[in-house]
Scaffold this active site. Structure first.
Site, PDB file in Angstrom:
ATOM      1  N   TYR A 249     -84.122  26.904 120.399  1.00  0.00           N
ATOM      2  CA  TYR A 249     -84.977  25.973 119.651  1.00  0.00           C
ATOM      3  C   TYR A 249     -84.592  24.531 119.990  1.00  0.00           C
ATOM      4  O   TYR A 249     -85.440  23.711 120.343  1.00  0.00           O
ATOM      5  CB  TYR A 249     -84.814  26.214 118.146  1.00  0.00           C
ATOM      6  CG  TYR A 249     -85.425  25.129 117.295  1.00  0.00           C
ATOM      7  CD1 TYR A 249     -86.806  24.980 117.232  1.00  0.00           C
ATOM      8  CD2 TYR A 249     -84.623  24.235 116.582  1.00  0.00           C
ATOM      9  CE1 TYR A 249     -87.375  23.961 116.461  1.00  0.00           C
ATOM     10  CE2 TYR A 249     -85.189  23.227 115.817  1.00  0.00           C
ATOM     11  CZ  TYR A 249     -86.557  23.092 115.763  1.00  0.00           C
ATOM     12  OH  TYR A 249     -87.120  22.093 115.023  1.00  0.00           O
TER      13      TYR A 249
HETATM   14  O1  LIG Z   1     -82.577  19.707 111.179  1.00  0.00           O
HETATM   15  C1  LIG Z   1     -83.228  20.371 111.950  1.00  0.00           C
HETATM   16  O2  LIG Z   1     -83.602  19.907 112.992  1.00  0.00           O
HETATM   17  C2  LIG Z   1     -83.581  21.792 111.640  1.00  0.00           C
HETATM   18  O3  LIG Z   1     -83.376  22.037 110.263  1.00  0.00           O
HETATM   19  C3  LIG Z   1     -83.547  23.360 109.879  1.00  0.00           C
HETATM   20  O4  LIG Z   1     -82.519  24.149 110.444  1.00  0.00           O
HETATM   21  P1  LIG Z   1     -81.212  24.381 109.573  1.00  0.00           P
HETATM   22  O5  LIG Z   1     -80.513  23.106 109.296  1.00  0.00           O
HETATM   23  O6  LIG Z   1     -80.443  25.452 110.254  1.00  0.00           O
HETATM   24  O7  LIG Z   1     -81.824  24.868 108.169  1.00  0.00           O
HETATM   25  P2  LIG Z   1     -81.668  26.222 107.363  1.00  0.00           P
HETATM   26  O8  LIG Z   1     -82.011  27.390 108.175  1.00  0.00           O
HETATM   27  O9  LIG Z   1     -82.410  26.026 106.110  1.00  0.00           O
HETATM   28  O10 LIG Z   1     -80.107  26.290 107.053  1.00  0.00           O
HETATM   29  C4  LIG Z   1     -79.502  25.340 106.208  1.00  0.00           C
HETATM   30  C5  LIG Z   1     -78.030  25.613 106.111  1.00  0.00           C
HETATM   31  O11 LIG Z   1     -77.815  26.874 105.468  1.00  0.00           O
HETATM   32  C6  LIG Z   1     -76.971  27.685 106.272  1.00  0.00           C
HETATM   33  N1  LIG Z   1     -77.404  29.085 106.073  1.00  0.00           N
HETATM   34  C7  LIG Z   1     -78.569  29.520 106.563  1.00  0.00           C
HETATM   35  C8  LIG Z   1     -78.977  30.823 106.375  1.00  0.00           C
HETATM   36  C9  LIG Z   1     -78.150  31.694 105.682  1.00  0.00           C
HETATM   37  O12 LIG Z   1     -78.459  32.905 105.494  1.00  0.00           O
HETATM   38  N2  LIG Z   1     -76.983  31.224 105.168  1.00  0.00           N
HETATM   39  C10 LIG Z   1     -76.567  29.943 105.353  1.00  0.00           C
HETATM   40  O13 LIG Z   1     -75.476  29.565 104.890  1.00  0.00           O
HETATM   41  C11 LIG Z   1     -77.133  27.181 107.682  1.00  0.00           C
HETATM   42  O14 LIG Z   1     -75.991  27.444 108.448  1.00  0.00           O
HETATM   43  C12 LIG Z   1     -77.337  25.700 107.444  1.00  0.00           C
HETATM   44  O15 LIG Z   1     -76.097  25.062 107.365  1.00  0.00           O
HETATM   45  C13 LIG Z   1     -84.908  23.903 110.284  1.00  0.00           C
HETATM   46  O16 LIG Z   1     -85.026  25.269 110.045  1.00  0.00           O
HETATM   47  C14 LIG Z   1     -85.229  23.587 111.718  1.00  0.00           C
HETATM   48  O17 LIG Z   1     -86.565  23.968 111.974  1.00  0.00           O
HETATM   49  C15 LIG Z   1     -85.025  22.125 111.918  1.00  0.00           C
HETATM   50  O18 LIG Z   1     -85.392  21.687 113.137  1.00  0.00           O
END
Ligand SMILES: O=C(O)[C@H]1O[C@H](OP(=O)(O)OP(=O)(O)OC[C@H]2O[C@@H](n3ccc(=O)[nH]c3=O)[C@H](O)[C@@H]2O)[C@H](O)[C@@H](O)[C@@H]1O
Length: 437
Positions: A249
């Protein structure tokens, strides 16, 4: 006349009887064989369909399931009534208003940006393919919301060049807000092609049509904080290296930034890339952690909270959607005109990239504590090792550049923003009609 008589009109009596039972046996035999062949064929066809549409997509299938489904869809567009709607939606209310084509308008950020532009009197036309990466009924609900404020969303794919050309024939868009994308960091391992299809091929389609449009529009588009990848220098500044993406991504978003450079350089397109930092809020994306944590806490299901090596904290610079919208509108307002026309560059054009974050990273475990307080339910936490599937340990935006050039100043902390999200979530899903999938 019996059925057999009818079939064998010249056959004499006795023999007819014997032959008739013999023929019956033969017929029975053949019809069983035919049935067997038929059902084997149906089973075979079924297996093929299951293979193409349901199987994991990483290996032999040339087009993965989601992408396959999407490319099989046909959209109907065109005709005088359709053109009238396109024109009406794109019409500005003031003389200096913008006329903006918003791609991904039924998406989370797309809906908020479209509504905000319309509210202040700009012309807005949406474009969205309503794919099923997550519950399409949420996208339909957002569409209904926009419809009520006078925004028409054209159903179609950003890879449909004929449709894009048609839209530019009907309306001389001053700006394109390109938000259509395959989002999500972890899903890239399941369906890599959908990222190439939307974030690379789709971006090129948009830029190809924009470069040939006369006048060329200015383009603002969504990049991602994920381009910082394995960068360890914090807070992340636009000047930092972005050549170590941790997920496909991120790699496609980084590729998008390079593609933007090319179209700016060759064709004089004015291009602004916005690196969004984990955007959250009402009408959000169900695939994001804050959203499905809320759903699972309410259901009493355990939630996986990622932890880095040696109990290291995983944190995100969570950014509230209204702050992101302000940044998007400021980027549109400060975008200079493209300098080319008819595919030819006339002079240097603006090329920018900005971080849009909140500048205060919050550990994921704190996010869960806030949700517990707001929902008044204790979460079943299951601390899990950060999977090696594209996640990075932390993000933190340096926003001084956006502050200086866009006047961007985020004002919503995570507690306040989540309160608004939870209020929306409960009213949307607890209305009794829907349940989060
Ligand atoms: O900032 C960005 O550019 C990205 O932000 C998000 O990605 P992400 O930060 O990984 O968002 P989430 O999937 O909501 O995760 C948020 C946090 O929760 C954590 N997480 C996620 C899933 C899970 O089951 N458990 C968990 O602790 C992840 O490691 C992360 O630190 C979006 O999903 C992307 O599309 C976007 O581009």
């Amino acid at each position: 006349m019996s059925h057999i008589d009818h079939d064998n009109p010249s056959t004499p009596g006795k023999f007819k009887m014997e032959k008739s039972s013999y023929m019956n046996r033969i017929r029975w035999h053949y019809s069983s064989l035919a049935k067997l062949t038929f059902w084997s064929f149906v089973l075979f066809l079924g297996l093929i369909l299951v293979f193409f549409f349901k199987s994991p997509t990483s290996t032999s299938s040339p087009l993965p399931s989601d992408l396959y489904r999407r490319s099989l869809r046909t959209y109907s567009w065109g005709g005088p009534a359709w053109e009238k709607r396109v024109r009406a939606s794109s019409r500005t209310r003031s003389r200096n208003g913008l006329s903006v084509l918003v791609t991904g308008a039924a998406g989370f950020v797309g809906t908020h940006v479209s509504a905000a532009l319309k509210r202040r009197g700009d012309g807005v036309l949406g474009l969205d393919n309503f794919n099923d990466y997550y519950d399409p009924s949420l996208k339909r609900a957002r569409q209904a919301l926009l419809e009520r404020s006078g925004v028409f969303i054209v159903e179609g794919d950003i890879n449909d060049i004929a449709l894009l050309k048609k839209l530019f024939e009907v309306v001389a868009f001053t700006h394109v807000m390109h938000l259509a994308a395959q989002a999500g960091v972890r899903y890239a391992m399941e369906n890599p092609s959908s990222y190439v299809h939307s974030n690379i091929a789709g971006l090129v389609s948009i830029l190809e049509v924009c470069k040939s449009a006369n006048p060329q529009p200015a383009i603002v588009w969504a990049s991602s904080s994920s381009v910082y990848g394995l960068n360890t220098k914090v807070p992340f500044s636009e000047k930092d290296r972005t050549d170590q993406p941790a997920s496909l991504y991120a790699a496609t978003k980084k590729a998008g930034e390079e593609i933007a450079h090319t179209y700016n350089h060759i064709y004089g397109l004015s291009l602004t890339g916005l690196r969004f930092f984990t955007v959250y809020g009402p009408w959000g994306r169900p695939d994001m952690a804050y959203f499905f944590f809320t759903k699972d806490i309410l259901k009493g299901k355990s939630i996986p909270i990622f932890e880095a090596a040696n109990h290291g904290t995983v944190a995100r610079d969570f950014t509230y959607v209204d702050d992101i919208v302000k940044g998007c509108l400021a980027a549109l307002d400060t975008a200079e005109k493209s300098t080319g026309s008819g595919g030819k560059k006339k002079g240097p054009a603006q090329l920018r990239v900005f971080n849009l974050g909140n500048t205060s990273p919050v550990p994921v475990s704190d996010l869960v504590s806030i949700l517990e307080r707001l929902l008044k339910v204790k979460a079943k936490r299951s601390v899990t090792k950060l999977p090696r599937n594209g996640d990075v340990q932390f993000t933190h935006a340096n926003i001084s550049s956006a502050q200086m050039e866009l006047g961007y100043k985020p004002t919503t902390d995570l507690q306040t923003g989540l309160k608004k999200f939870v209020r929306w979530y409960l009213s949307y899903y607890d209305s009794g009609k829907k349940s989060a999938q």
